[in-house]
Write an enzyme that holds these catalytic residues in place. Structure first.
Site, mmCIF file in Angstrom:
data_model
loop_
_atom_site.group_PDB
_atom_site.id
_atom_site.type_symbol
_atom_site.label_atom_id
_atom_site.label_comp_id
_atom_site.label_asym_id
_atom_site.label_seq_id
_atom_site.Cartn_x
_atom_site.Cartn_y
_atom_site.Cartn_z
ATOM 1 N N GLU A 55 0.855 -1.324 -0.113
ATOM 2 C CA GLU A 55 -0.063 0.073 -0.036
ATOM 3 C C GLU A 55 0.960 1.334 -0.117
ATOM 4 O OE1 GLU A 55 -2.943 -0.683 -0.891
ATOM 5 O OE2 GLU A 55 -3.638 -2.285 0.378
ATOM 6 N N HIS A 72 -2.631 2.354 8.490
ATOM 7 C CA HIS A 72 -3.958 1.546 7.678
ATOM 8 C C HIS A 72 -4.080 0.505 8.471
ATOM 9 C CE1 HIS A 72 -6.271 -0.589 5.104
ATOM 10 N NE2 HIS A 72 -5.547 -1.570 4.879
ATOM 11 N N HIS A 104 -7.270 -2.856 9.812
ATOM 12 C CA HIS A 104 -8.694 -3.526 9.570
ATOM 13 C C HIS A 104 -9.400 -3.669 10.861
ATOM 14 C CE1 HIS A 104 -6.172 -5.865 6.187
ATOM 15 N NE2 HIS A 104 -6.277 -4.682 6.113
ATOM 16 N N GLU A 144 -17.991 12.173 22.281
ATOM 17 C CA GLU A 144 -16.949 12.860 22.093
ATOM 18 C C GLU A 144 -16.180 12.764 20.551
ATOM 19 O OE1 GLU A 144 -13.725 12.909 24.980
ATOM 20 O OE2 GLU A 144 -15.191 13.944 26.577
ATOM 21 N N HIS A 161 -13.071 -2.706 3.576
ATOM 22 C CA HIS A 161 -11.600 -3.231 3.804
ATOM 23 C C HIS A 161 -10.824 -2.817 5.166
ATOM 24 C CE1 HIS A 161 -7.345 -3.625 1.861
ATOM 25 N NE2 HIS A 161 -7.146 -3.440 3.043
HETATM 26 P P1 13P Z 1 0.842 -5.422 3.322
HETATM 27 O O1 13P Z 1 1.262 -6.749 3.936
HETATM 28 O O2 13P Z 1 1.537 -5.337 1.943
HETATM 29 O O3 13P Z 1 1.223 -4.167 4.016
HETATM 30 O O4 13P Z 1 -0.794 -5.493 2.878
HETATM 31 C C1 13P Z 1 -1.532 -5.503 4.224
HETATM 32 C C2 13P Z 1 -2.770 -4.884 3.971
HETATM 33 O O5 13P Z 1 -3.688 -4.525 4.614
HETATM 34 C C3 13P Z 1 -3.434 -4.512 2.557
HETATM 35 O O6 13P Z 1 -4.176 -3.624 2.550
HETATM 36 ZN ZN ZN Z 2 -5.600 -3.589 4.170
#
Ligand code: 13P
Ligand code: ZN
Length: 274
Positions: free
Chosen positions: A116, A139, A141, A169, A210
């Site tokens: 990413e 980033h 999940h 808040e 995602h």
């Molecule tokens: P990477 O292992 O390449 O960082 O990918 C993980 C991920 O969350 C892809 O969106």
């Molecule tokens: Zn991801």
């Protein structure tokens, strides 16, 4: 030369990845972090003339030429960063051509930066224009945020509004709201460009079904933004699962909070129904 393993920025990456893993947000290799460093700071630990490898990035990051980042590796597990930072992290500098990353440290098993990287570096470029203090792109999940993506409209105004309503808040933490992208193929330049476009207006961007991006001047700001969204999403999922919600924070209440914290300038008032 000081020992890089004692560097505060390596410590920051270890702590953030460990915390995110323990929150259950980053299964397997899920998630990635990039953190822009100061050259003088890195020079205390590394010989900046010693480029270990050159790795093409596949996109133009001219605005970031000479900038140095510590970045999680692709395919690497967040849970392993604290035990083996040199394999799971790398320090890269954007070369003079703007499209090559010079590896200064890390990715010790021959690996490379996160898939990413386009979304990360393009987001850095976008945020630095709005906020020169920005340093971190994160980033992840997070579980409840993703669960909510399955049952809530993926609409910027509606999603922001629902999250603001969940705890008092939220509107203080992210008064500008949350950017939302539809489901897209990840790991390419296209999603990077779309993310960076949202980053002009938001510090938080949801990637539909995602995950989420958060940014900030340091690890705490990026982490805190994602943590607050995730808490609100958890409340939404729990309250929704009960089948009956009889109370809510009204839009008038939300605006009263905005006034109390003097956030009228930052707040997306058009996301409220006043
Ligand atoms: P990477 O292992 O390449 O960082 O990918 C993980 C991920 O969350 C892809 O969106
Ligand atoms: Zn991801």
């Amino acid at each position: 030369m000081k020992d890089i393993l004692t560097a505060p920025f390596v410590e920051d990456m270890k702590r953030a990845t460990a915390n995110m893993y323990r929150q259950g947000w980053d299964e397997r290799n899920g998630g990635n972090i990039s953190f822009m460093l100061e050259e003088e700071q890195v020079a205390e630990y590394l010989d900046l003339n010693n480029v270990i490898r050159e790795i093409p990035t596949g996109f133009d990051a001219t605005d970031l030429i000479g900038k140095i980042f510590i970045v999680t590796g692709t395919g690497k597990y967040f849970k392993n960063v604290e035990v083996a930072p040199e394999t799971n992290l790398g320090i890269i500098r954007i070369a003079k051509d703007g499209t090559t990353a010079e590896l200064l440290w890390g990715y010790a098993d021959g690996g490379k930066f996160t898939s990413e990287l386009p979304a990360h570096l393009m987001s850095h470029m976008a945020r630095l224009k709005v906020d020169p203090q920005n340093r971190v792109v994160m980033h992840s999940h997070p579980t409840y945020t993703l669960a909510m993506n399955h049952i809530h409209e993926l609409d910027e105004q509606k999603l922001t509004h629902t999250l603001w309503e969940m705890c008092t808040e939220c509107i203080v933490v992210f008064p500008e709201g949350i950017g939302v992208l539809p489901w897209m193929v990840c790991g390419n330049n296209e999603i990077g460009i779309a993310t960076a476009e949202k980053m002009k207006d938001f510090r938080l961007v949801i990637w539909g079904l995602h995950g989420i991006y958060g940014v900030g001047k340091d690890m705490d700001e990026a982490f805190g933004l994602i943590e607050t969204v995730e808490k609100a999403a958890q409340l939404y999922m729990l309250a929704t699962a009960s089948g009956k919600r009889i109370n809510t924070i009204t839009d008038e209440n939300l605006w009263a909070i905005v006034e109390r914290f003097s956030l009228q300038e930052q707040c997306r008032k058009d996301f409220l129904n006043l």
